[in-house]
Enzyme design. Structure first.
Site, PDB file in Angstrom:
ATOM      1  N   ALA A 185      46.686  42.490  37.902  1.00 32.23           N
ATOM      2  CA  ALA A 185      47.854  41.222  38.017  1.00 32.23           C
ATOM      3  C   ALA A 185      48.774  41.715  36.953  1.00 32.23           C
ATOM      4  O   ALA A 185      48.636  41.759  36.000  1.00 32.23           O
ATOM      5  CB  ALA A 185      47.187  40.130  37.866  1.00 32.23           C
ATOM      6  N   LYS A 186      50.111  41.491  37.360  1.00 28.61           N
ATOM      7  CA  LYS A 186      51.203  41.582  36.403  1.00 28.61           C
ATOM      8  C   LYS A 186      51.556  40.422  35.945  1.00 28.61           C
ATOM      9  O   LYS A 186      52.363  39.378  36.370  1.00 28.61           O
ATOM     10  CB  LYS A 186      52.409  42.214  37.003  1.00 28.61           C
ATOM     11  CG  LYS A 186      52.565  43.723  36.998  1.00 28.61           C
ATOM     12  CD  LYS A 186      53.746  44.296  37.594  1.00 28.61           C
ATOM     13  CE  LYS A 186      54.979  44.306  36.698  1.00 28.61           C
ATOM     14  NZ  LYS A 186      54.683  45.215  35.398  1.00 28.61           N
ATOM     15  N   VAL A 187      50.789  39.751  34.996  1.00 30.04           N
ATOM     16  CA  VAL A 187      50.903  38.383  34.342  1.00 30.04           C
ATOM     17  C   VAL A 187      51.265  38.515  33.084  1.00 30.04           C
ATOM     18  O   VAL A 187      50.644  39.444  32.127  1.00 30.04           O
ATOM     19  CB  VAL A 187      49.720  37.570  34.560  1.00 30.04           C
ATOM     20  CG1 VAL A 187      48.350  38.372  33.976  1.00 30.04           C
ATOM     21  CG2 VAL A 187      49.731  36.261  34.083  1.00 30.04           C
TER      22      VAL A 187
ATOM     23  N   TYR B 215      50.148  41.257  28.865  1.00 30.05           N
ATOM     24  CA  TYR B 215      51.034  42.195  28.023  1.00 30.05           C
ATOM     25  C   TYR B 215      50.955  42.159  26.731  1.00 30.05           C
ATOM     26  O   TYR B 215      51.609  42.948  26.250  1.00 30.05           O
ATOM     27  CB  TYR B 215      52.400  42.071  28.887  1.00 30.05           C
ATOM     28  CG  TYR B 215      52.704  42.796  30.095  1.00 30.05           C
ATOM     29  CD1 TYR B 215      53.019  44.379  30.001  1.00 30.05           C
ATOM     30  CD2 TYR B 215      52.053  42.188  31.212  1.00 30.05           C
ATOM     31  CE1 TYR B 215      53.151  44.679  31.206  1.00 30.05           C
ATOM     32  CE2 TYR B 215      52.134  42.908  32.380  1.00 30.05           C
ATOM     33  CZ  TYR B 215      52.814  44.122  32.623  1.00 30.05           C
ATOM     34  OH  TYR B 215      52.592  44.818  33.704  1.00 30.05           O
TER      35      TYR B 215
END
Length: 304
Positions: free
Chosen positions: A158-160, A164
């Protein structure tokens, strides 16, 4: 200028400075915003978005992994992206698509599943003053003491925003040690990826990259593997030991804004030829593909 940019926000178009949510919103306080960063490029027939369908599909997959309910279909998201490019009149640049909870929230869970969508387009250098790394030639990197997020702790595909922080602390450490970028190992001690980039090595003419499972399912990574295959470059995706960093003839990162970013130094080791022959071949081919000069991959471009 950023203030002149038009933004898609929750079904409407507004000016850059009107795109606001409260600081106490769930996505600000808990890092629950999902996102995609997508490139669009100048071609003979006008601006075109690179692999837009793949990026929209991954955006919706991020939502599904986090039990978030999208307000738009895939087709509607694609059209929102293309129309935002048209309204801003840019020939090339970067798109950032975000999904977020705007409601004020204190508790760890969001008030509901339905989220809002925003789409931004801008020129990295002209609007943000960020010079493309590729123009500067190459970068330095070191192996970080921080490990890549383990897939048994959070959905790493998931690019959440919250995920990051992993790359932020690794890149901060690298900068403090005098390097440009960080290379993260996974929790088993194998090579994983950069702070926000995929990672490749070239050893005896073979293109090597860590396998999926502990890394983001990068669209640029997948693109480079497919393109390399059509060029007769042998590829390998699997578990890679960090000792390979001392043996590889070429090392490079890859990502949306810079498809191939050569590494000239890893730790104390300085590579001899940067960029190397495989990196140069791939970079040249990718330049043709994104500018619409490669018929074999013309279907990857979505005209705006």
């Amino acid at each position: 200028m950023l203030k002149e940019r038009v933004i898609y926000l929750d079904g409407k178009y507004c000016l850059w400075e009107e795109a606001k949510i409260h600081i106490m919103s769930h996505s600000v306080g808990r890092g629950s915003a999902i996102f995609e960063v997508i490139g669009f490029h100048e071609t003979k027939t006008g601006p075109a978005v690179f692999r837009l369908d793949e990026y929209v599909a991954r955006f919706l997959n991020s939502a599904a992994l986090l039990d978030m309910e999208p307000p738009l279909s895939a087709a509607a998201l694609r059209e929102a992206v293309l129309e935002t490019i048209r309204k801003n009149g840019l020939r090339q640049g970067v798109i950032k698509m975000m999904g977020f909870y705007p409601e004020i929230a204190f508790k760890i869970l969001p008030p509901g599943k339905r989220f809002q969508v925003a789409v931004f387009v801008f020129d990295l250098e002209g609007d943000l003053g960020e010079r493309a790394q590729a123009r500067e030639g190459s970068v330095t990197a070191c192996v970080s003491r921080w490990r890549r997020l383990d897939p048994q702790t959070v959905p790493i595909e998931a690019k959440v925003a919250a995920n990051y922080m992993n790359g932020i602390v690794a890149r901060t450490e690298a900068r403090n040690l005098g390097f440009d970028y960080a290379i993260l190992l996974d929790t088993r001690g194998c090579l994983a990826e950069g702070g926000t980039e995929s990672f490749f090595l070239v050893r005896e003419g073979r293109l090597l990259t860590p396998s999926l499972g502990t890394i983001l399912n990068s669209i640029t990574r997948r693109t480079l593997l497919e393109v390399a295959g059509t060029m007769g470059i042998e590829t390998f995706s699997g578990r890679l030991e960090p000792e390979l960093l001392g043996e590889a003839e070429e090392v490079f990162f890859s990502g949306t804004t810079t498809k191939l970013l050569p590494v000239r130094q890893v730790g104390e080791r300085v590579l001899k030829e940067v960029p190397g022959p495989v990196t140069r071949r791939l970079a040249s081919r990718m330049g043709k593909i994104v500018s619409g000069r490669d018929a074999q991959f013309a279907h990857w471009l979505f005209p705006a």
